[in-house]
Design a protein around this motif. Structure first.
Motif, PDB file in Angstrom:
ATOM      1  N   PRO A 175       0.816  -1.213   0.000  1.00 47.67           N
ATOM      2  CA  PRO A 175       0.000   0.000   0.000  1.00 47.67           C
ATOM      3  C   PRO A 175       0.852   1.268   0.000  1.00 47.67           C
ATOM      4  CG  PRO A 175       0.158  -0.887   2.207  1.00 47.67           C
ATOM      5  CD  PRO A 175       0.926  -1.827   1.321  1.00 47.67           C
ATOM      6  N   VAL A 176       0.204   2.385  -0.197  1.00 50.85           N
ATOM      7  CA  VAL A 176       0.732   3.750  -0.068  1.00 50.85           C
ATOM      8  C   VAL A 176       1.963   3.985  -0.946  1.00 50.85           C
ATOM      9  CG1 VAL A 176       1.280   5.592   1.565  1.00 50.85           C
ATOM     10  CG2 VAL A 176      -0.233   3.754   2.249  1.00 50.85           C
ATOM     11  N   SER A 177       3.168   3.835  -0.432  1.00 50.14           N
ATOM     12  CA  SER A 177       4.331   4.127  -1.290  1.00 50.14           C
ATOM     13  C   SER A 177       4.444   3.142  -2.434  1.00 50.14           C
ATOM     14  CB  SER A 177       5.626   4.063  -0.482  1.00 50.14           C
ATOM     15  OG  SER A 177       5.525   4.819   0.671  1.00 50.14           O
ATOM     16  N   GLY A 178       3.834   1.967  -2.313  1.00 48.77           N
ATOM     17  CA  GLY A 178       3.914   0.959  -3.379  1.00 48.77           C
ATOM     18  C   GLY A 178       2.841   1.136  -4.442  1.00 48.77           C
TER      19      GLY A 178
ATOM     20  N   ARG B 221     -10.058   5.854  -1.922  1.00 49.65           N
ATOM     21  CA  ARG B 221      -8.802   5.222  -2.372  1.00 49.65           C
ATOM     22  C   ARG B 221      -7.829   4.999  -1.202  1.00 49.65           C
ATOM     23  NH1 ARG B 221      -8.657   2.257  -6.502  1.00 49.65           N
ATOM     24  NH2 ARG B 221     -10.627   1.846  -5.475  1.00 49.65           N
ATOM     25  N   ILE B 222      -7.663   6.029  -0.377  1.00 44.47           N
ATOM     26  CA  ILE B 222      -6.676   5.880   0.714  1.00 44.47           C
ATOM     27  C   ILE B 222      -7.180   4.855   1.740  1.00 44.47           C
ATOM     28  CG2 ILE B 222      -7.463   7.855   2.140  1.00 44.47           C
ATOM     29  CD1 ILE B 222      -3.792   7.066   1.555  1.00 44.47           C
ATOM     30  N   SER B 223      -8.505   4.706   1.846  1.00 46.38           N
ATOM     31  CA  SER B 223      -9.032   3.703   2.781  1.00 46.38           C
ATOM     32  C   SER B 223      -8.657   2.303   2.303  1.00 46.38           C
ATOM     33  CB  SER B 223     -10.555   3.828   2.918  1.00 46.38           C
ATOM     34  OG  SER B 223     -11.190   3.276   1.777  1.00 46.38           O
ATOM     35  N   LYS B 224      -8.331   2.169   1.006  1.00 47.15           N
ATOM     36  CA  LYS B 224      -7.931   0.858   0.469  1.00 47.15           C
ATOM     37  C   LYS B 224      -6.417   0.752   0.317  1.00 47.15           C
ATOM     38  CE  LYS B 224     -12.188  -0.460  -1.703  1.00 47.15           C
ATOM     39  NZ  LYS B 224     -13.171   0.047  -2.632  1.00 47.15           N
ATOM     40  N   GLY B 225      -5.689   1.712   0.843  1.00 41.82           N
ATOM     41  CA  GLY B 225      -4.223   1.631   0.809  1.00 41.82           C
ATOM     42  C   GLY B 225      -3.593   2.229  -0.433  1.00 41.82           C
ATOM     43  N   ILE B 226      -4.413   2.895  -1.264  1.00 39.60           N
ATOM     44  CA  ILE B 226      -3.873   3.511  -2.489  1.00 39.60           C
ATOM     45  C   ILE B 226      -3.653   4.990  -2.217  1.00 39.60           C
ATOM     46  CG2 ILE B 226      -4.451   4.110  -4.883  1.00 39.60           C
ATOM     47  CD1 ILE B 226      -6.446   1.384  -4.085  1.00 39.60           C
ATOM     48  N   LEU B 227      -2.490   5.484  -2.604  1.00 40.96           N
ATOM     49  CA  LEU B 227      -2.206   6.895  -2.333  1.00 40.96           C
ATOM     50  C   LEU B 227      -2.351   7.715  -3.604  1.00 40.96           C
ATOM     51  CD1 LEU B 227      -1.256   9.089  -0.364  1.00 40.96           C
ATOM     52  CD2 LEU B 227       1.077   8.624  -1.120  1.00 40.96           C
ATOM     53  N   PRO B 228      -3.456   8.495  -3.728  1.00 37.55           N
ATOM     54  CA  PRO B 228      -3.560   9.389  -4.885  1.00 37.55           C
ATOM     55  C   PRO B 228      -2.605  10.579  -4.704  1.00 37.55           C
ATOM     56  CG  PRO B 228      -5.725   8.932  -3.909  1.00 37.55           C
ATOM     57  CD  PRO B 228      -4.669   8.517  -2.915  1.00 37.55           C
ATOM     58  N   LEU B 229      -1.960  10.984  -5.779  1.00 41.07           N
ATOM     59  CA  LEU B 229      -1.096  12.173  -5.743  1.00 41.07           C
ATOM     60  C   LEU B 229      -1.822  13.288  -6.492  1.00 41.07           C
ATOM     61  CD1 LEU B 229       2.478  10.817  -6.680  1.00 41.07           C
ATOM     62  CD2 LEU B 229       1.415  10.938  -4.438  1.00 41.07           C
ATOM     63  N   PRO B 230      -2.423  14.214  -5.751  1.00 42.29           N
ATOM     64  CA  PRO B 230      -3.165  15.270  -6.464  1.00 42.29           C
ATOM     65  C   PRO B 230      -2.218  16.358  -6.962  1.00 42.29           C
ATOM     66  CG  PRO B 230      -3.778  15.112  -4.116  1.00 42.29           C
ATOM     67  CD  PRO B 230      -2.512  14.367  -4.307  1.00 42.29           C
ATOM     68  N   LEU B 231      -2.295  16.661  -8.233  1.00 40.16           N
ATOM     69  CA  LEU B 231      -1.495  17.728  -8.832  1.00 40.16           C
ATOM     70  C   LEU B 231      -2.477  18.795  -9.290  1.00 40.16           C
ATOM     71  CD1 LEU B 231       0.669  15.433 -11.148  1.00 40.16           C
ATOM     72  CD2 LEU B 231       1.051  16.020  -8.759  1.00 40.16           C
ATOM     73  N   VAL B 232      -2.177  20.036  -8.966  1.00 43.25           N
ATOM     74  CA  VAL B 232      -3.147  21.086  -9.285  1.00 43.25           C
ATOM     75  C   VAL B 232      -3.126  21.366 -10.786  1.00 43.25           C
ATOM     76  CG1 VAL B 232      -3.875  23.448  -8.828  1.00 43.25           C
ATOM     77  CG2 VAL B 232      -2.804  22.094  -7.002  1.00 43.25           C
ATOM     78  N   PHE B 233      -4.314  21.467 -11.365  1.00 35.76           N
ATOM     79  CA  PHE B 233      -4.427  21.774 -12.793  1.00 35.76           C
ATOM     80  C   PHE B 233      -3.676  23.054 -13.124  1.00 35.76           C
ATOM     81  CE2 PHE B 233      -6.461  24.500 -15.941  1.00 35.76           C
ATOM     82  CZ  PHE B 233      -6.235  23.732 -17.076  1.00 35.76           C
ATOM     83  N   HIS B 234      -2.968  22.995 -14.232  1.00 33.43           N
ATOM     84  CA  HIS B 234      -2.236  24.163 -14.700  1.00 33.43           C
ATOM     85  C   HIS B 234      -2.380  24.208 -16.215  1.00 33.43           C
ATOM     86  CE1 HIS B 234       0.922  27.089 -15.163  1.00 33.43           C
ATOM     87  NE2 HIS B 234       1.600  26.270 -15.923  1.00 33.43           N
TER      88      HIS B 234
ATOM     89  N   PHE C 266      -6.356  11.236   4.915  1.00 35.57           N
ATOM     90  CA  PHE C 266      -5.040  10.597   5.028  1.00 35.57           C
ATOM     91  C   PHE C 266      -4.757  10.236   6.484  1.00 35.57           C
ATOM     92  CE2 PHE C 266      -0.458  10.621   5.587  1.00 35.57           C
ATOM     93  CZ  PHE C 266       0.008   9.956   4.463  1.00 35.57           C
ATOM     94  N   MET C 267      -4.971  11.201   7.381  1.00 30.58           N
ATOM     95  CA  MET C 267      -4.648  10.961   8.801  1.00 30.58           C
ATOM     96  C   MET C 267      -5.609   9.925   9.401  1.00 30.58           C
ATOM     97  SD  MET C 267      -2.019  12.861   9.079  1.00 30.58           S
ATOM     98  CE  MET C 267      -1.569  12.965  10.799  1.00 30.58           C
ATOM     99  N   LYS C 268      -6.822   9.877   8.854  1.00 32.60           N
ATOM    100  CA  LYS C 268      -7.807   8.912   9.374  1.00 32.60           C
ATOM    101  C   LYS C 268      -7.409   7.475   9.011  1.00 32.60           C
ATOM    102  CE  LYS C 268     -11.978   8.524   7.395  1.00 32.60           C
ATOM    103  NZ  LYS C 268     -13.182   9.065   6.816  1.00 32.60           N
ATOM    104  N   HIS C 269      -6.891   7.287   7.801  1.00 31.10           N
ATOM    105  CA  HIS C 269      -6.678   5.919   7.308  1.00 31.10           C
ATOM    106  C   HIS C 269      -5.231   5.434   7.360  1.00 31.10           C
ATOM    107  CE1 HIS C 269     -10.772   5.571   5.863  1.00 31.10           C
ATOM    108  NE2 HIS C 269     -10.650   6.692   5.178  1.00 31.10           N
ATOM    109  N   ILE C 270      -4.281   6.378   7.416  1.00 27.36           N
ATOM    110  CA  ILE C 270      -2.904   5.972   7.127  1.00 27.36           C
ATOM    111  C   ILE C 270      -2.347   4.963   8.133  1.00 27.36           C
ATOM    112  CG2 ILE C 270      -1.688   7.850   8.370  1.00 27.36           C
ATOM    113  CD1 ILE C 270      -0.796   6.346   4.969  1.00 27.36           C
TER     114      ILE C 270
END
Ligand code: SF4
Length: 451
Positions: A324-327, A349-362, A391-395
């Motif tokens: 999960p997370v980093s993997g 997603r994070i509740s399932k161990g997947i870490l989304p990386l949000p990038l701000v639209f540009h 994140f803090m709830k599930h990590i």
């Protein structure tokens, strides 16, 4: 190399807000040619890539000629340059430099020092990461190594197994994306494997030079969408780029380099075990948005291939294989779908161990959404705070499994901090998380509060 840690740097809300403003509003910049040739060119409007003479038909029997053309384009094309950033003094936050001549904020750069002003007052000072001199070192064919390092930054080098995007070239590209909008990629519909082999050899040489000069980051195995006729050979292409990389950097460095598979999910998810054997350490199946309907509208080519639900299933499978997370990460673009679907999707997603990386639209030149406005700083902060809540709830439920995986050579969760994830200069979520971890840890290490 990213060296800041949550223990050493004090992240403040003020700095997070200034960074969010820099992402949203951009900066006016006074930059000399010496301080940053790229920024200078961009500020002066010297992006004259369209004026280059590209032959009507590319000669794939002569791969070297194609690489020479990419070198020509690189001389002027600054449209997908992710290197330009400043690192704030004190907090260590990394903020991108987006030029906007209408911004109220003004950036001054002198040597390695950067200051951002507004109405004559200094908002923040920081370090400007100058152009790596080694980008001008030469490949064995005499061309600069930057030729084969598309969209590289201090934290990512893209090792690509295609040089164009079938979706972009058929007008079904992701609406915000300009990664393959250059005039050569637009002419490539099917890149022959032999041409890729030559490109991959130089790519390996370039990564070796980067590493010899101290670059430490992640390798993203990526590229634009393959034509349907070539999808079946994707594993062979992966093998070509990974073996060239290994030959160039040697077994030991190859093993230590984090290598992120950043492309479409496979037809057969069990291929992920093969990737692991080949050296991949992480997957990034980019969802782009969290909502199915927005996915179809914003990424028409990707959605025609597989629905968003398929990407999500692939991510869940990856948690089993890479941890999960980093993997198991995946980029999403913030600011083109409603905040509600974004933050609900992040939580799920994070509740399932997947870490989304949000990038701000540009808004990027050459993309369908060129000229569209990014979200405001307030919007970015509010959405990031909500995602940090999730994140803090599930990590913490994912930390223990990940620590087990660490023994297998993966990255530990104790690496979590604002500067450690690739492309964090394009997002404030990890700064908000860093701020919260700073408070929670109070100077202790994460492992201390976990034991
Ligand atoms: S993000 Fe979309 S348009 Fe851009 S390279 Fe990937 S598939 Fe192509």
């Amino acid at each position: 190399m990213v060296t800041e840690t949550v223990e050493k740097k004090i992240i403040t809300k003020e700095d997070i807000f200034i960074k969010a403003r820099m992402i949203s509003e951009g900066v006016r910049a006074q930059v000399s040619k010496e301080a940053s040739p790229e920024l200078y060119k961009a500020a002066m409007g010297e992006n004259k890539v369209d004026e280059l003479k590209i032959p009507e038909k590319l000669d794939f029997n002569n791969p070297e000629s194609i690489i020479e053309l990419f070198a020509e384009v690189n001389k002027t094309d600054t449209s997908s340059d992710f290197r330009q950033e400043i690192i704030f003094n004190g907090s260590g936050l990394r903020a991108p430099i987006y030029l906007n001549k209408h911004s109220r904020m003004e950036l001054h750069i002198q040597d390695n020092n950067a200051s951002v002003f507004e109405d004559g007052d200094i908002l923040v000072t920081g370090t400007f990461s100058k152009r790596f001199e080694w980008l001008d070192e030469k490949l064995s064919n005499g061309l600069p190594i930057s030729t084969v390092l598309p969209s590289m930054s201090a934290s990512i080098i893209n090792v690509v197994f295609s040089l164009s995007c079938m979706n972009y070239n058929t007008n079904r590209g992701c609406r915000y994306c300009n990664l393959f909008s250059n005039p050569i990629s637009k002419k490539i519909s099917m890149l022959p494997k032999e041409t890729l082999r030559v490109w991959a050899k130089y790519q390996g040489e370039a990564v070796k030079i980067a590493i010899d000069n101290g670059w430490r980051g992640s390798i993203a195995i990526s590229g634009g969408a393959l034509a349907p006729a070539q999808r079946g050979e994707y594993l062979e292409r992966l093998e070509i780029v990974l073996s060239s990389l290994k030959d160039a950097v040697g077994d030991e460095i190859f093993r230590k380099l984090p290598k992120v598979y950043n492309h479409c999910p496979p037809e057969d998810f069990s291929d992920m075990y093969k990737w692991k054997e080949m050296g991949i350490t992480t997957t990034s199946f980019d969802l782009e948005v969290m909502d199915d309907a927005y996915f179809a509208a914003i990424c028409p080519g990707k959605a025609a291939h597989k629905p968003l639900s398929y990407y999500k299933k692939a991510q869940e499978y990856s948690v089993e294989v890479f941890g999960p997370v980093s993997g198991t990460i995946g980029c999403v673009v913030m600011g083109i779908e409603p905040m509600t679907t974004l933050v609900e999707g992040f939580d799920e997603r994070i509740s399932k161990g997947i870490l989304p990386l949000p990038l701000v639209f540009h808004s990027t030149p050459g993309s369908a959404y060129e000229g569209f406005r990014p979200p405001t700083a307030e919007w970015i902060i509010e959405a990031s705070e909500k995602m940090a809540d999730s994140f803090m709830k599930h990590i913490f439920k994912w930390i223990k499994p990940r620590r087990v995986n660490t023994k297998e050579g993966g990255k530990g969760l104790s690496n979590l901090s604002s500067g450690r994830f690739p492309t964090t200069h394009l997002s404030v979520l990890f700064d908000e998380i860093g701020f919260r971890l700073n408070k929670l840890l109070g100077g202790r290490k994460l492992s201390e509060i976990m034991s």
